[in-house]
Structure formats: structure tokens, C-alpha cells
Design a protein around this motif. Structure first.
Motif, PDB file in Angstrom:
ATOM      1  N   VAL A  43       0.854  -1.178   0.000  1.00 31.48           N
ATOM      2  CA  VAL A  43       0.000   0.000   0.000  1.00 31.48           C
ATOM      3  C   VAL A  43       0.895   1.234   0.000  1.00 31.48           C
ATOM      4  O   VAL A  43       1.752   1.383   0.862  1.00 31.48           O
ATOM      5  CB  VAL A  43      -0.930   0.021   1.230  1.00 31.48           C
ATOM      6  CG1 VAL A  43      -1.738   1.302   1.267  1.00 31.48           C
ATOM      7  CG2 VAL A  43      -1.833  -1.193   1.219  1.00 31.48           C
ATOM      8  N   THR A  44       0.690   2.089  -0.969  1.00 34.51           N
ATOM      9  CA  THR A  44       1.458   3.315  -1.092  1.00 34.51           C
ATOM     10  C   THR A  44       0.522   4.501  -0.902  1.00 34.51           C
ATOM     11  O   THR A  44      -0.471   4.630  -1.613  1.00 34.51           O
ATOM     12  CB  THR A  44       2.125   3.411  -2.482  1.00 34.51           C
ATOM     13  OG1 THR A  44       2.881   2.229  -2.720  1.00 34.51           O
ATOM     14  CG2 THR A  44       3.025   4.623  -2.573  1.00 34.51           C
ATOM     15  N   LEU A  45       0.843   5.350   0.063  1.00 36.44           N
ATOM     16  CA  LEU A  45       0.045   6.534   0.355  1.00 36.44           C
ATOM     17  C   LEU A  45       0.928   7.762   0.247  1.00 36.44           C
ATOM     18  O   LEU A  45       1.992   7.827   0.857  1.00 36.44           O
ATOM     19  CB  LEU A  45      -0.544   6.450   1.768  1.00 36.44           C
ATOM     20  CG  LEU A  45      -1.228   7.704   2.310  1.00 36.44           C
ATOM     21  CD1 LEU A  45      -2.478   8.033   1.496  1.00 36.44           C
ATOM     22  CD2 LEU A  45      -1.567   7.509   3.783  1.00 36.44           C
ATOM     23  N   ILE A  46       0.483   8.723  -0.545  1.00 31.82           N
ATOM     24  CA  ILE A  46       1.192   9.996  -0.682  1.00 31.82           C
ATOM     25  C   ILE A  46       0.204  11.090  -0.301  1.00 31.82           C
ATOM     26  O   ILE A  46      -0.902  11.142  -0.841  1.00 31.82           O
ATOM     27  CB  ILE A  46       1.694  10.213  -2.123  1.00 31.82           C
ATOM     28  CG1 ILE A  46       2.680   9.104  -2.511  1.00 31.82           C
ATOM     29  CG2 ILE A  46       2.327  11.594  -2.271  1.00 31.82           C
ATOM     30  CD1 ILE A  46       3.062   9.089  -3.957  1.00 31.82           C
ATOM     31  N   VAL A  47       0.578  11.930   0.662  1.00 28.06           N
ATOM     32  CA  VAL A  47      -0.279  13.041   1.079  1.00 28.06           C
ATOM     33  C   VAL A  47       0.520  14.331   1.068  1.00 28.06           C
ATOM     34  O   VAL A  47       1.713  14.339   1.323  1.00 28.06           O
ATOM     35  CB  VAL A  47      -0.887  12.829   2.489  1.00 28.06           C
ATOM     36  CG1 VAL A  47      -1.824  11.647   2.516  1.00 28.06           C
ATOM     37  CG2 VAL A  47       0.194  12.673   3.531  1.00 28.06           C
ATOM     38  N   GLU A  94     -12.971   2.316   1.290  1.00 30.46           N
ATOM     39  CA  GLU A  94     -14.419   2.291   1.439  1.00 30.46           C
ATOM     40  C   GLU A  94     -14.973   3.700   1.652  1.00 30.46           C
ATOM     41  O   GLU A  94     -16.096   3.990   1.296  1.00 30.46           O
ATOM     42  CB  GLU A  94     -14.808   1.406   2.625  1.00 30.46           C
ATOM     43  CG  GLU A  94     -14.438  -0.040   2.437  1.00 30.46           C
ATOM     44  CD  GLU A  94     -14.694  -0.863   3.679  1.00 30.46           C
ATOM     45  OE1 GLU A  94     -15.515  -0.449   4.511  1.00 30.46           O
ATOM     46  OE2 GLU A  94     -14.065  -1.916   3.812  1.00 30.46           O
ATOM     47  N   LEU A  95     -14.198   4.557   2.262  1.00 29.32           N
ATOM     48  CA  LEU A  95     -14.617   5.913   2.588  1.00 29.32           C
ATOM     49  C   LEU A  95     -13.607   6.892   2.015  1.00 29.32           C
ATOM     50  O   LEU A  95     -12.409   6.689   2.141  1.00 29.32           O
ATOM     51  CB  LEU A  95     -14.689   6.085   4.108  1.00 29.32           C
ATOM     52  CG  LEU A  95     -14.956   7.480   4.645  1.00 29.32           C
ATOM     53  CD1 LEU A  95     -16.400   7.879   4.349  1.00 29.32           C
ATOM     54  CD2 LEU A  95     -14.711   7.510   6.146  1.00 29.32           C
ATOM     55  N   LYS A  96     -14.079   7.941   1.417  1.00 31.60           N
ATOM     56  CA  LYS A  96     -13.172   8.956   0.892  1.00 31.60           C
ATOM     57  C   LYS A  96     -12.803   9.911   2.029  1.00 31.60           C
ATOM     58  O   LYS A  96     -13.671  10.590   2.573  1.00 31.60           O
ATOM     59  CB  LYS A  96     -13.828   9.718  -0.256  1.00 31.60           C
ATOM     60  CG  LYS A  96     -12.871  10.605  -0.988  1.00 31.60           C
ATOM     61  CD  LYS A  96     -13.486  11.115  -2.262  1.00 31.60           C
ATOM     62  CE  LYS A  96     -12.427  11.861  -3.051  1.00 31.60           C
ATOM     63  NZ  LYS A  96     -12.901  12.226  -4.370  1.00 31.60           N
ATOM     64  N   PRO A  97     -11.529   9.978   2.400  1.00 31.33           N
ATOM     65  CA  PRO A  97     -11.107  10.853   3.490  1.00 31.33           C
ATOM     66  C   PRO A  97     -11.392  12.320   3.179  1.00 31.33           C
ATOM     67  O   PRO A  97     -11.277  12.755   2.040  1.00 31.33           O
ATOM     68  CB  PRO A  97      -9.604  10.617   3.583  1.00 31.33           C
ATOM     69  CG  PRO A  97      -9.384   9.309   2.911  1.00 31.33           C
ATOM     70  CD  PRO A  97     -10.438   9.192   1.862  1.00 31.33           C
ATOM     71  N   GLN A  98     -11.766  13.068   4.190  1.00 33.35           N
ATOM     72  CA  GLN A  98     -12.036  14.490   4.042  1.00 33.35           C
ATOM     73  C   GLN A  98     -10.857  15.345   4.475  1.00 33.35           C
ATOM     74  O   GLN A  98     -10.771  16.509   4.133  1.00 33.35           O
ATOM     75  CB  GLN A  98     -13.276  14.872   4.840  1.00 33.35           C
ATOM     76  CG  GLN A  98     -14.528  14.135   4.405  1.00 33.35           C
ATOM     77  CD  GLN A  98     -14.886  14.412   2.954  1.00 33.35           C
ATOM     78  OE1 GLN A  98     -15.006  15.552   2.540  1.00 33.35           O
ATOM     79  NE2 GLN A  98     -15.042  13.352   2.179  1.00 33.35           N
ATOM     80  N   ALA A  99      -9.968  14.765   5.285  1.00 29.28           N
ATOM     81  CA  ALA A  99      -8.807  15.498   5.795  1.00 29.28           C
ATOM     82  C   ALA A  99      -7.625  14.539   5.882  1.00 29.28           C
ATOM     83  O   ALA A  99      -7.804  13.318   5.974  1.00 29.28           O
ATOM     84  CB  ALA A  99      -9.108  16.075   7.176  1.00 29.28           C
ATOM     85  N   ILE A 100      -6.425  15.081   5.841  1.00 26.47           N
ATOM     86  CA  ILE A 100      -5.226  14.251   5.934  1.00 26.47           C
ATOM     87  C   ILE A 100      -5.234  13.440   7.223  1.00 26.47           C
ATOM     88  O   ILE A 100      -4.811  12.289   7.247  1.00 26.47           O
ATOM     89  CB  ILE A 100      -3.966  15.132   5.821  1.00 26.47           C
ATOM     90  CG1 ILE A 100      -3.864  15.680   4.392  1.00 26.47           C
ATOM     91  CG2 ILE A 100      -2.720  14.357   6.185  1.00 26.47           C
ATOM     92  CD1 ILE A 100      -2.791  16.714   4.198  1.00 26.47           C
ATOM     93  N   THR A 101      -5.752  14.004   8.303  1.00 28.40           N
ATOM     94  CA  THR A 101      -5.785  13.299   9.586  1.00 28.40           C
ATOM     95  C   THR A 101      -6.683  12.068   9.542  1.00 28.40           C
ATOM     96  O   THR A 101      -6.569  11.197  10.399  1.00 28.40           O
ATOM     97  CB  THR A 101      -6.229  14.241  10.716  1.00 28.40           C
ATOM     98  OG1 THR A 101      -7.481  14.845  10.348  1.00 28.40           O
ATOM     99  CG2 THR A 101      -5.187  15.325  10.966  1.00 28.40           C
ATOM    100  N   ASP A 102      -7.558  11.966   8.558  1.00 31.09           N
ATOM    101  CA  ASP A 102      -8.396  10.782   8.417  1.00 31.09           C
ATOM    102  C   ASP A 102      -7.558   9.530   8.131  1.00 31.09           C
ATOM    103  O   ASP A 102      -8.033   8.411   8.303  1.00 31.09           O
ATOM    104  CB  ASP A 102      -9.418  10.961   7.296  1.00 31.09           C
ATOM    105  CG  ASP A 102     -10.476  11.992   7.627  1.00 31.09           C
ATOM    106  OD1 ASP A 102     -10.595  12.378   8.802  1.00 31.09           O
ATOM    107  OD2 ASP A 102     -11.182  12.410   6.695  1.00 31.09           O
ATOM    108  N   PHE A 103      -6.337   9.704   7.692  1.00 31.29           N
ATOM    109  CA  PHE A 103      -5.463   8.575   7.395  1.00 31.29           C
ATOM    110  C   PHE A 103      -4.797   8.002   8.641  1.00 31.29           C
ATOM    111  O   PHE A 103      -4.154   6.961   8.571  1.00 31.29           O
ATOM    112  CB  PHE A 103      -4.372   8.980   6.391  1.00 31.29           C
ATOM    113  CG  PHE A 103      -4.890   9.144   4.999  1.00 31.29           C
ATOM    114  CD1 PHE A 103      -5.220   8.042   4.231  1.00 31.29           C
ATOM    115  CD2 PHE A 103      -5.052  10.396   4.458  1.00 31.29           C
ATOM    116  CE1 PHE A 103      -5.704   8.187   2.940  1.00 31.29           C
ATOM    117  CE2 PHE A 103      -5.533  10.552   3.168  1.00 31.29           C
ATOM    118  CZ  PHE A 103      -5.855   9.450   2.412  1.00 31.29           C
ATOM    119  N   TYR A 104      -4.946   8.653   9.790  1.00 32.97           N
ATOM    120  CA  TYR A 104      -4.251   8.236  11.006  1.00 32.97           C
ATOM    121  C   TYR A 104      -4.479   6.754  11.312  1.00 32.97           C
ATOM    122  O   TYR A 104      -3.544   5.982  11.445  1.00 32.97           O
ATOM    123  CB  TYR A 104      -4.670   9.101  12.192  1.00 32.97           C
ATOM    124  CG  TYR A 104      -4.089   8.624  13.499  1.00 32.97           C
ATOM    125  CD1 TYR A 104      -2.772   8.930  13.825  1.00 32.97           C
ATOM    126  CD2 TYR A 104      -4.838   7.855  14.382  1.00 32.97           C
ATOM    127  CE1 TYR A 104      -2.222   8.484  15.015  1.00 32.97           C
ATOM    128  CE2 TYR A 104      -4.294   7.406  15.572  1.00 32.97           C
ATOM    129  CZ  TYR A 104      -2.986   7.728  15.886  1.00 32.97           C
ATOM    130  OH  TYR A 104      -2.446   7.271  17.053  1.00 32.97           O
TER     131      TYR A 104
END
Length: 90
Positions: free
Chosen positions: A40-44, A67-77
Motif C-alpha cells: 500500500v502506497t500513500l502519498i499526502v 471504502e470511505l473517501k477521506p475528508q482530511a489528511i488526519t483521516d489517514f491516522y
């Protein structure tokens, strides 16, 4: 990609900024290719940019579906800490 931030501040309307984004895109693609499809590769981004000034509208790119589209970068925590996909259950 620190170089895109610097160029965005110093030369926001320059063709050099577009070249910097192209280079960053190629680097990200190379890293994803080397990591393989199972990784899994995540770039923010830490912020967005408009006319050389920071905006709160950043971006993200993930190599797998969520499943859910994050609304903020912190949603990736939770996703990063637990290594699990985001879902609507909180």
C-alpha cells in the motif's frame, strides 16, 4: 517532495513548476512500481498551494481503493497506525 514546495513559493507561475510536478509524479510512479502491487502506497500533501501561498486544500493518492473517501489528511491516522482500510464505522 520539498522541491515542488520551494518552486511553488518562488516561481508559482513559472513553467518550471509544471516540470517539478511532472518530476514528482515520475518519482512517485517509480516508487510504486518498485514497491509492487501488494504494498500500500500513500502519498499526502501537507497543504495546497495557490499563487505561491499555502491553502488548506491538499491532496492525497493511494494505491488501493478505500471504502470511505477521506475528508482530511488526519483521516489517514487509523489507516497508517493499524494498517487497515478506512470505513464509515469510525
Amino acid at each position: 517532495f520539498y522541491f515542488t514546495d520551494i518552486i511553488g513559493h518562488l516561481l508559482p507561475d513559472s513553467p518550471l513548476l509544471k516540470l517539478a510536478y511532472i518530476k514528482a509524479d515520475r518519482i512517485a510512479g517509480y516508487l510504486r512500481q518498485k514497491a509492487g502491487s501488494e504494498t500500500v502506497t500513500l502519498i499526502v500533501s501537507d497543504h495546497g498551494m495557490r499563487r505561491g501561498v499555502h491553502t488548506p486544500y491538499g491532496f492525497w493518492s493511494l494505491s488501493h481503493s478505500l471504502e470511505l473517501k477521506p475528508q482530511a489528511i488526519t483521516d489517514f491516522y487509523r489507516f497508517i497506525i493499524n494498517g487497515t482500510a478506512l470505513n464509515s464505522s469510525g
